[in-house]
Write a protein that holds these residues in place. Structure first.
Motif, PDB file in Angstrom:
ATOM      1  N   PRO A   1       0.837  -1.193   0.000  1.00 34.56           N
ATOM      2  CA  PRO A   1       0.000   0.000   0.000  1.00 34.56           C
ATOM      3  C   PRO A   1       0.877   1.250   0.000  1.00 34.56           C
ATOM      4  CG  PRO A   1      -0.781  -1.601   1.612  1.00 34.56           C
ATOM      5  CD  PRO A   1       0.536  -2.103   1.101  1.00 34.56           C
ATOM      6  N   MET A   2       0.490   2.243  -0.784  1.00 32.25           N
ATOM      7  CA  MET A   2       1.331   3.422  -0.939  1.00 32.25           C
ATOM      8  C   MET A   2       1.582   4.136   0.385  1.00 32.25           C
ATOM      9  SD  MET A   2       3.243   5.085  -2.975  1.00 32.25           S
ATOM     10  CE  MET A   2       2.783   4.684  -4.656  1.00 32.25           C
TER      11      MET A   2
ATOM     12  N   ASP B   1       1.891   2.831   3.316  1.00 26.41           N
ATOM     13  CA  ASP B   1       2.925   2.077   4.033  1.00 26.41           C
ATOM     14  C   ASP B   1       4.299   2.334   3.427  1.00 26.41           C
ATOM     15  OD1 ASP B   1       0.903   1.051   5.577  1.00 26.41           O
ATOM     16  OD2 ASP B   1       0.925  -0.942   4.670  1.00 26.41           O
ATOM     17  N   ALA B   2       4.357   2.375   2.100  1.00 24.11           N
ATOM     18  CA  ALA B   2       5.639   2.600   1.424  1.00 24.11           C
ATOM     19  C   ALA B   2       6.166   3.999   1.718  1.00 24.11           C
ATOM     20  CB  ALA B   2       5.482   2.393  -0.085  1.00 24.11           C
ATOM     21  N   VAL B   3       5.296   5.004   1.656  1.00 29.34           N
ATOM     22  CA  VAL B   3       5.718   6.374   1.942  1.00 29.34           C
ATOM     23  C   VAL B   3       6.213   6.474   3.379  1.00 29.34           C
ATOM     24  CG1 VAL B   3       4.885   8.737   2.285  1.00 29.34           C
ATOM     25  CG2 VAL B   3       4.286   7.492   0.189  1.00 29.34           C
ATOM     26  N   HIS B   4       5.458   5.885   4.311  1.00 31.17           N
ATOM     27  CA  HIS B   4       5.855   5.967   5.723  1.00 31.17           C
ATOM     28  C   HIS B   4       7.208   5.298   5.941  1.00 31.17           C
ATOM     29  CE1 HIS B   4       5.821   5.204  10.104  1.00 31.17           C
ATOM     30  NE2 HIS B   4       5.201   6.358  10.123  1.00 31.17           N
ATOM     31  N   ARG B   5       7.453   4.158   5.305  1.00 27.15           N
ATOM     32  CA  ARG B   5       8.725   3.462   5.460  1.00 27.15           C
ATOM     33  C   ARG B   5       9.885   4.320   4.969  1.00 27.15           C
ATOM     34  NH1 ARG B   5      10.699  -1.801   5.400  1.00 27.15           N
ATOM     35  NH2 ARG B   5       9.039  -2.176   6.905  1.00 27.15           N
ATOM     36  N   VAL B   6       9.717   4.947   3.801  1.00 26.08           N
ATOM     37  CA  VAL B   6      10.806   5.763   3.263  1.00 26.08           C
ATOM     38  C   VAL B   6      11.053   6.974   4.154  1.00 26.08           C
ATOM     39  CG1 VAL B   6      11.612   7.122   1.304  1.00 26.08           C
ATOM     40  CG2 VAL B   6      10.429   4.954   0.905  1.00 26.08           C
TER      41      VAL B   6
ATOM     42  N   HIS C   1      12.836   7.990  -4.985  1.00 30.22           N
ATOM     43  CA  HIS C   1      13.179   6.729  -4.325  1.00 30.22           C
ATOM     44  C   HIS C   1      12.021   5.747  -4.369  1.00 30.22           C
ATOM     45  CE1 HIS C   1      16.842   8.328  -1.884  1.00 30.22           C
ATOM     46  NE2 HIS C   1      16.926   8.568  -3.171  1.00 30.22           N
ATOM     47  N   LEU C   2      10.797   6.232  -4.211  1.00 31.05           N
ATOM     48  CA  LEU C   2       9.647   5.326  -4.315  1.00 31.05           C
ATOM     49  C   LEU C   2       9.533   4.767  -5.729  1.00 31.05           C
ATOM     50  CD1 LEU C   2       6.994   7.143  -2.145  1.00 31.05           C
ATOM     51  CD2 LEU C   2       7.811   4.808  -1.811  1.00 31.05           C
ATOM     52  N   GLY C   3       9.813   5.598  -6.730  1.00 25.97           N
ATOM     53  CA  GLY C   3       9.797   5.095  -8.101  1.00 25.97           C
ATOM     54  C   GLY C   3      10.797   3.970  -8.294  1.00 25.97           C
ATOM     55  N   GLU C   4      11.986   4.119  -7.704  1.00 29.09           N
ATOM     56  CA  GLU C   4      13.005   3.072  -7.799  1.00 29.09           C
ATOM     57  C   GLU C   4      12.587   1.823  -7.031  1.00 29.09           C
ATOM     58  OE1 GLU C   4      16.350   5.084  -6.204  1.00 29.09           O
ATOM     59  OE2 GLU C   4      16.727   6.289  -8.007  1.00 29.09           O
ATOM     60  N   LEU C   5      12.072   2.013  -5.836  1.00 23.89           N
ATOM     61  CA  LEU C   5      11.704   0.873  -4.991  1.00 23.89           C
ATOM     62  C   LEU C   5      10.541   0.079  -5.567  1.00 23.89           C
ATOM     63  CD1 LEU C   5      11.981   2.695  -1.562  1.00 23.89           C
ATOM     64  CD2 LEU C   5      13.387   0.757  -2.266  1.00 23.89           C
ATOM     65  N   LEU C   6       9.618   0.784  -6.223  1.00 18.78           N
ATOM     66  CA  LEU C   6       8.429   0.128  -6.758  1.00 18.78           C
ATOM     67  C   LEU C   6       8.560  -0.171  -8.247  1.00 18.78           C
ATOM     68  CD1 LEU C   6       5.728   2.253  -4.896  1.00 18.78           C
ATOM     69  CD2 LEU C   6       6.663   0.022  -4.246  1.00 18.78           C
TER      70      LEU C   6
ATOM     71  N   SER D   1      -1.120  11.920  -2.346  1.00 18.83           N
ATOM     72  CA  SER D   1      -2.301  11.564  -1.557  1.00 18.83           C
ATOM     73  C   SER D   1      -1.902  10.817  -0.293  1.00 18.83           C
ATOM     74  CB  SER D   1      -3.260  10.701  -2.389  1.00 18.83           C
ATOM     75  OG  SER D   1      -3.773  11.431  -3.477  1.00 18.83           O
ATOM     76  N   ALA D   2      -0.925   9.927  -0.411  1.00 18.65           N
ATOM     77  CA  ALA D   2      -0.455   9.179   0.759  1.00 18.65           C
ATOM     78  C   ALA D   2       0.216  10.120   1.762  1.00 18.65           C
ATOM     79  CB  ALA D   2       0.513   8.081   0.330  1.00 18.65           C
ATOM     80  N   VAL D   3       1.012  11.069   1.270  1.00 18.02           N
ATOM     81  CA  VAL D   3       1.648  12.045   2.159  1.00 18.02           C
ATOM     82  C   VAL D   3       0.585  12.844   2.903  1.00 18.02           C
ATOM     83  CG1 VAL D   3       2.999  14.185   2.198  1.00 18.02           C
ATOM     84  CG2 VAL D   3       3.825  12.218   0.900  1.00 18.02           C
ATOM     85  N   ASP D   4      -0.432  13.319   2.179  1.00 18.00           N
ATOM     86  CA  ASP D   4      -1.492  14.099   2.821  1.00 18.00           C
ATOM     87  C   ASP D   4      -2.218  13.276   3.876  1.00 18.00           C
ATOM     88  OD1 ASP D   4      -0.858  16.283   1.265  1.00 18.00           O
ATOM     89  OD2 ASP D   4      -2.462  15.926  -0.216  1.00 18.00           O
ATOM     90  N   ALA D   5      -2.488  12.002   3.561  1.00 18.49           N
ATOM     91  CA  ALA D   5      -3.183  11.131   4.516  1.00 18.49           C
ATOM     92  C   ALA D   5      -2.336  10.916   5.765  1.00 18.49           C
ATOM     93  CB  ALA D   5      -3.525   9.797   3.857  1.00 18.49           C
ATOM     94  N   LEU D   6      -1.048  10.669   5.582  1.00 16.28           N
ATOM     95  CA  LEU D   6      -0.158  10.427   6.718  1.00 16.28           C
ATOM     96  C   LEU D   6       0.011  11.678   7.571  1.00 16.28           C
ATOM     97  CD1 LEU D   6       2.476   8.249   4.864  1.00 16.28           C
ATOM     98  CD2 LEU D   6       1.086   7.489   6.787  1.00 16.28           C
ATOM     99  N   LYS D   7       0.069  12.846   6.923  1.00 16.02           N
ATOM    100  CA  LYS D   7       0.142  14.095   7.690  1.00 16.02           C
ATOM    101  C   LYS D   7      -1.153  14.309   8.459  1.00 16.02           C
ATOM    102  CE  LYS D   7       1.559  17.152   4.572  1.00 16.02           C
ATOM    103  NZ  LYS D   7       2.239  18.291   3.895  1.00 16.02           N
TER     104      LYS D   7
END
Length: 200
Positions: free
Chosen positions: A43-44, A46-51, A66-71, A85-91
């Motif tokens: 899930p995006m 989770d990936a954003v939070h991990r990075v 980095h997410l582009g490389e990892l995914l 969207s994931a950044v906004d949700a996590l914030k």
């Protein structure tokens, strides 16, 4: 992405100096891997939070790359909307925060500065958080109290981050950071014999 192994060390520095360690997302949710190619598709959020957890403070452009490389996304721009969207949700959930245009975990102080591993391109100065640049400057002074003047501290910080001595943009930002450390009382002995305040 497995961090590159290296025997390279930065001599004469304390535990404030560490290599930049890229994040890995492959273990976040193995059940979501693309069975056709084994490409991790966690899930995006989770990936954003991990990075951010691993690499923060991190500039949003670096996060996207980095997410582009990892995914294994050939064009990071293709996932920009999902990442934002994931950044906004996590914030919104209070799981990450933003300061000076950089993302990090809430309340986490910047206690280390990161030098580039051999073979990795140094981050441009715009992609290094002001807090991290100031930590490097303070660490360099702590390592050699009264042994560095302002110009020498900036020169050492340029080398630490892998920047050329002719990088005028980086030099200007580092000098501004040094003035900030002076003006907040974090450094004394200006300008020729810098040191942390007595008792710090």
């Amino acid at each position: 992405m497995t961090p590159r192994k290296s025997s390279h060390t930065v001599p004469d520095h304390g535990d404030w100096a560490v290599p930049y360690q890229p994040a890995d997302v492959a273990d976040l949710d193995p059940a979501t891997a693309d069975r056709r190619g084994g490409v991790p598709k966690p899930p995006m959020t989770d990936a954003v939070h991990r990075v951010v957890e691993t690499e923060g403070p991190i500039h949003p452009d670096v996060l996207l790359r980095h997410l582009g490389e990892l995914l294994f996304e050939p064009r990071p721009s293709s996932i920009r909307t999902r990442v934002n969207s994931a950044v906004d949700a996590l914030k919104g959930e209070g799981r990450i925060t933003e300061a000076d245009g950089f993302l990090d975990l809430p309340g986490r102080p910047c206690e280390q500065a990161r030098w580039p591993l051999p073979g990795l391109v140094p981050r441009p100065v715009e992609h290094v958080a002001p807090a991290e640049r100031r930590r490097a400057l303070l660490g360099l002074v702590e390592d050699r109290p009264r042994g560095l003047g302002a110009e020498q501290a900036v020169g050492e910080a340029l080398k630490f981050f892998g920047w050329s001595a002719r990088n005028t943009a980086a030099r200007a930002k580092l000098m501004a950071d040094l003035y900030r450390l002076r003006d907040t009382g974090t450094l004394t002995g200006w300008p020729d014999k810098l040191e942390p305040p007595a008792g710090s």
